[in-house]
Design an enzyme around this catalytic site. Structure first.
Site, PDB file in Angstrom:
ATOM      1  N   CYS A 356       4.793  -9.698 -12.794  1.00  0.00           N
ATOM      2  CA  CYS A 356       4.981  -9.763 -13.895  1.00  0.00           C
ATOM      3  C   CYS A 356       3.636  -8.750 -15.473  1.00  0.00           C
ATOM      4  O   CYS A 356       3.627  -9.625 -16.197  1.00  0.00           O
ATOM      5  CB  CYS A 356       6.123  -9.450 -14.431  1.00  0.00           C
ATOM      6  SG  CYS A 356       6.668  -7.352 -15.818  1.00  0.00           S
ATOM      7  N   ASN A 457      -0.823  -9.246  -0.845  1.00  0.00           N
ATOM      8  CA  ASN A 457       0.493  -8.345  -1.418  1.00  0.00           C
ATOM      9  C   ASN A 457      -0.814  -7.223  -2.053  1.00  0.00           C
ATOM     10  O   ASN A 457      -1.885  -7.648  -2.335  1.00  0.00           O
ATOM     11  CB  ASN A 457       1.007  -8.595  -2.455  1.00  0.00           C
ATOM     12  CG  ASN A 457       1.815  -7.519  -3.248  1.00  0.00           C
ATOM     13  OD1 ASN A 457       1.761  -7.966  -4.576  1.00  0.00           O
ATOM     14  ND2 ASN A 457       1.599  -6.764  -2.493  1.00  0.00           N
ATOM     15  N   GLY A 458      -0.573  -6.253  -1.180  1.00  0.00           N
ATOM     16  CA  GLY A 458      -1.787  -4.716  -2.128  1.00  0.00           C
ATOM     17  C   GLY A 458      -2.479  -4.215  -1.320  1.00  0.00           C
ATOM     18  O   GLY A 458      -2.619  -3.824   0.211  1.00  0.00           O
ATOM     19  N   ASP A 459      -1.912  -2.355  -1.573  1.00  0.00           N
ATOM     20  CA  ASP A 459      -2.293  -1.324  -0.551  1.00  0.00           C
ATOM     21  C   ASP A 459      -1.993  -1.449   1.144  1.00  0.00           C
ATOM     22  O   ASP A 459      -3.377  -1.241   1.545  1.00  0.00           O
ATOM     23  CB  ASP A 459      -4.092  -1.512  -0.749  1.00  0.00           C
ATOM     24  CG  ASP A 459      -4.553  -1.653  -2.095  1.00  0.00           C
ATOM     25  OD1 ASP A 459      -4.027  -0.983  -2.950  1.00  0.00           O
ATOM     26  OD2 ASP A 459      -5.889  -1.627  -2.505  1.00  0.00           O
ATOM     27  N   ARG A 481       3.183  -1.516  -3.861  1.00  0.00           N
ATOM     28  CA  ARG A 481       3.983  -0.408  -4.254  1.00  0.00           C
ATOM     29  C   ARG A 481       3.847   0.569  -2.285  1.00  0.00           C
ATOM     30  O   ARG A 481       3.945   1.589  -2.785  1.00  0.00           O
ATOM     31  CB  ARG A 481       3.041   0.953  -4.697  1.00  0.00           C
ATOM     32  CG  ARG A 481       2.877   0.523  -5.807  1.00  0.00           C
ATOM     33  CD  ARG A 481       1.135   1.348  -6.843  1.00  0.00           C
ATOM     34  NE  ARG A 481      -0.001   0.199  -6.125  1.00  0.00           N
ATOM     35  CZ  ARG A 481      -1.435   0.811  -6.181  1.00  0.00           C
ATOM     36  NH1 ARG A 481      -1.162   2.249  -6.954  1.00  0.00           N
ATOM     37  NH2 ARG A 481      -1.941  -0.082  -5.601  1.00  0.00           N
TER      38      ARG A 481
END
Length: 603
Positions: A356, A457-459, A481
């Site tokens: 976080c 994790n990512g994109d 996201r």
């Protein structure tokens, strides 16, 4: 042919909206809408860049520029409060709603209304002719206070009950992990027993010799358990025995004996603060999610028995594999909270949030800050792993500072401390969600973590992005996201966060390895299902309706970023691409692409 300018986009919505509303005059309201929708702070920012020059014409040379013209940072605390308060003044007493007005819980001190006629005179009008609670379960618990009460009210405002439907649901627990009044009382009075956590914490503070930290390759928990009796001359051990010592006293579960998190062939919906609520998770379950996780819960609030925080742990009966995510900064609160959850709720795994980036968490030592507090981090992981009977997972970032990666140093330690799985977000805290995720670094960390599973994790927003990421050698992919995560070789696994908010049907796309050109009517049906699930979860009275609307609007702020597959020049859509204004294939598709909150309210 779909590309349009901003003016043409809004003109199309205005014209189509007027036609759909049977010619109601809304031109003045729509013309002023774009100006009214801009908060004061944002108008100030536009003026700085020369976009609001007309608003500066009346300012003289000697006059000061208003404070609102300064660039605002953070939350706009001067915005008007939109929380409805009209129903707080004239609420009906719960005893009347439940048909036992003679036995009011509050007695003579009750401040709620007991006169049904007086309540009906001020009650807002109904929102529809059918109540989802009555149609599903045969009874609406909210009775006369329901905003769809006409569907189940008889003569004299009596609540109608469908006995056939109620018998079908009798004895079935639809939602688990509720906070009981007895447990809440124990927590508030500090009468709950944390036996295992207290023993572990005493070993950290008073008698470190009882928790022997062996050389590399050893297990500190087993070393501590092998010497339950203190050695003469080395101080007194805090663990005292009375009577015979049995195996139950000194033999703990070995890591191989703990319950395993079976992720083979599973799709995993990752935790998502605010939007990852129970109704949204039910939507994702329908589209193929196999494993779900609750929203981030703060351990100190759970230990205090706060009902709002315990609500984040609720588990729907359709969630067959379910976990919770905890946030905290200190070993005492995190270890006690882990033991509390281990005894009181039904979960399949517990995750520690060390990723976080927000200041509110970071400045208190939680979230990403734990990556710089290695001693506390170790004590938290070891303590929670000791008191839990289920697997413990950890989510981290590459580091705190943008160009200083530290995850490769922490991951081997996490494996030694007892973590079952690690998820690595390919950005630092300073990057937040900007720039491109560093998948080369994730691949490097995956080699270091072996044999412990590491999820990247990512994109990732499509099954093609996921397939490409899997070639980096990670054990799985967590999509924040975007949406999902997969495991190589013989099975897939997906962790979906904000991407699931953009397109929750991504679970289906990855399972079927295809792009789904979903229509606007199908997307609208998804919103209808979410609304029904929200009314079941938060209630069909005014408060429940307002809460459902709040979370629906929150979700629509993500859904508007989806670009229909049939409109794309090339596939797939990238997470960081921002398309120009475009007009969809019908009015509803165009309305769903609007980023104006007034259009979300129309939906």
């Amino acid at each position: 042919r779909f590309v349009a300018s901003r003016e043409r986009f809004h003109a199309y919505l205005r014209a189509s909206g007027q036609h759909r509303d049977d010619g109601e005059a809304e031109e003045e309201e729509e013309e002023a809408g774009s100006e009214q929708s801009e908060p004061p702070a944002k108008r100030g920012r536009l003026s700085e860049h020369g976009l609001g020059a007309e608003s500066q014409e009346g300012v003289g040379e000697g006059e000061k520029v208003p404070a609102e013209r300064k660039r605002a940072r953070g939350q706009n605390k001067s915005r008007p409060c939109m929380k409805p308060n009209h129903y707080e003044k004239s609420r009906l007493c719960p005893s009347v709603t439940q048909g036992c007005a003679d036995k009011c819980y509050f007695g003579p001190r009750c401040r709620f209304l007991h006169d049904i006629s007086e309540y009906m005179a001020t009650k807002p009008p109904d929102l529809g002719h059918s109540c989802v609670l009555f149609e599903t379960f045969g009874k609406c618990l909210y009775g006369i206070t329901c905003r769809f009460a006409k569907a189940h009210l008889g003569d004299g405002y009596q609540n109608i009950i469908n006995t056939d439907l109620t018998k079908q649901w009798e004895g079935k627990s639809l939602v688990r992990n509720n906070l009981s009044k007895d447990l809440q009382h124990q927590l508030r009075k500090k009468k709950f027993s944390f036996k295992k956590a207290d023993e572990y914490l005493r070993s950290l503070g008073d008698a470190p010799e009882c928790l022997v930290l062996p050389d590399e390759g050893g297990d500190p928990k087993q070393a501590a358990l092998q010497s339950p009796v203190p050695i003469e001359g080395e101080g007194e051990c805090p663990i005292k025995t009375a009577g015979l010592v049995t195996d139950e006293d000194i033999v703990k579960l070995r890591p191989c004996e703990k319950k395993k998190l079976e992720i083979q062939g599973k799709l995993y919906l990752a935790p998502l603060t605010t939007c990852g609520n129970l109704p949204f998770r039910r939507i994702c379950k329908r589209f193929g999610a196999d494993i779900t996780c609750g929203e981030m819960a703060v351990c100190t609030n759970l230990l205090q028995g706060q009902s709002s925080e315990w609500a984040l742990l609720k588990r729907h009966h359709t969630e067959d594999v379910f976990g919770v995510q905890l946030e905290g900064a200190f070993p005492d609160t995190m270890t006690k909270c882990a033991e509390l959850l281990n005894q009181t709720i039904d979960v399949d795994f517990v995750d520690i949030n060390v990723g976080c980036p927000i200041d509110l968490v970071y400045k208190k030592g939680g979230g990403c800050a734990l990556m710089t507090r290695t001693n506390k981090f170790e004590q938290i992981v070891r303590g929670m792993n000791l008191v839990l009977d289920v697997p413990l997972t950890v989510k981290i970032r590459t580091g705190v500072q943008e160009k200083i990666n530290v995850a490769h140093k922490i991951i081997p330690k996490l494996r030694e401390w007892g973590a079952s799985m690690v998820t690595l977000h390919g950005r630092s805290r300073e990057q937040r969600y900007t720039r491109v995720a560093d998948w080369d670094y994730i691949a490097e960390c995956a080699k270091i973590a072996s044999p412990m599973p590491l999820f990247g994790n990512g994109d990732i927003l499509s099954f093609e992005d996921a397939n490409q990421a899997m070639q980096m050698g990670v054990s799985g992919i967590m999509i924040a996201r975007q949406v999902a995560a997969l495991l190589p070789l013989c099975f897939w696994a997906l962790l979906m966060q904000e991407g699931a908010l953009i397109k929750p049907w991504l679970f289906t796309e990855i399972k079927e390895q295809r792009h789904w050109d979903i229509s606007s009517s199908e997307r609208f049906d998804i919103l209808k299902d979410f609304t029904n699930y929200g009314l079941e979860h938060w209630g069909s009275d005014t408060q429940g309706v307002e809460k459902t609307r709040k979370f629906l609007l929150e979700w629509l702020s993500f859904l508007c970023r989806y670009i229909p597959v049939g409109l794309l020049e090339h596939l797939p859509q990238k997470i960081n691409e921002r398309p120009p204004y475009y007009i969809g294939r019908d009015y509803l598709e165009t309305l769903m692409a609007s980023q104006n909150v007034d259009d979300w309210i129309k939906i």
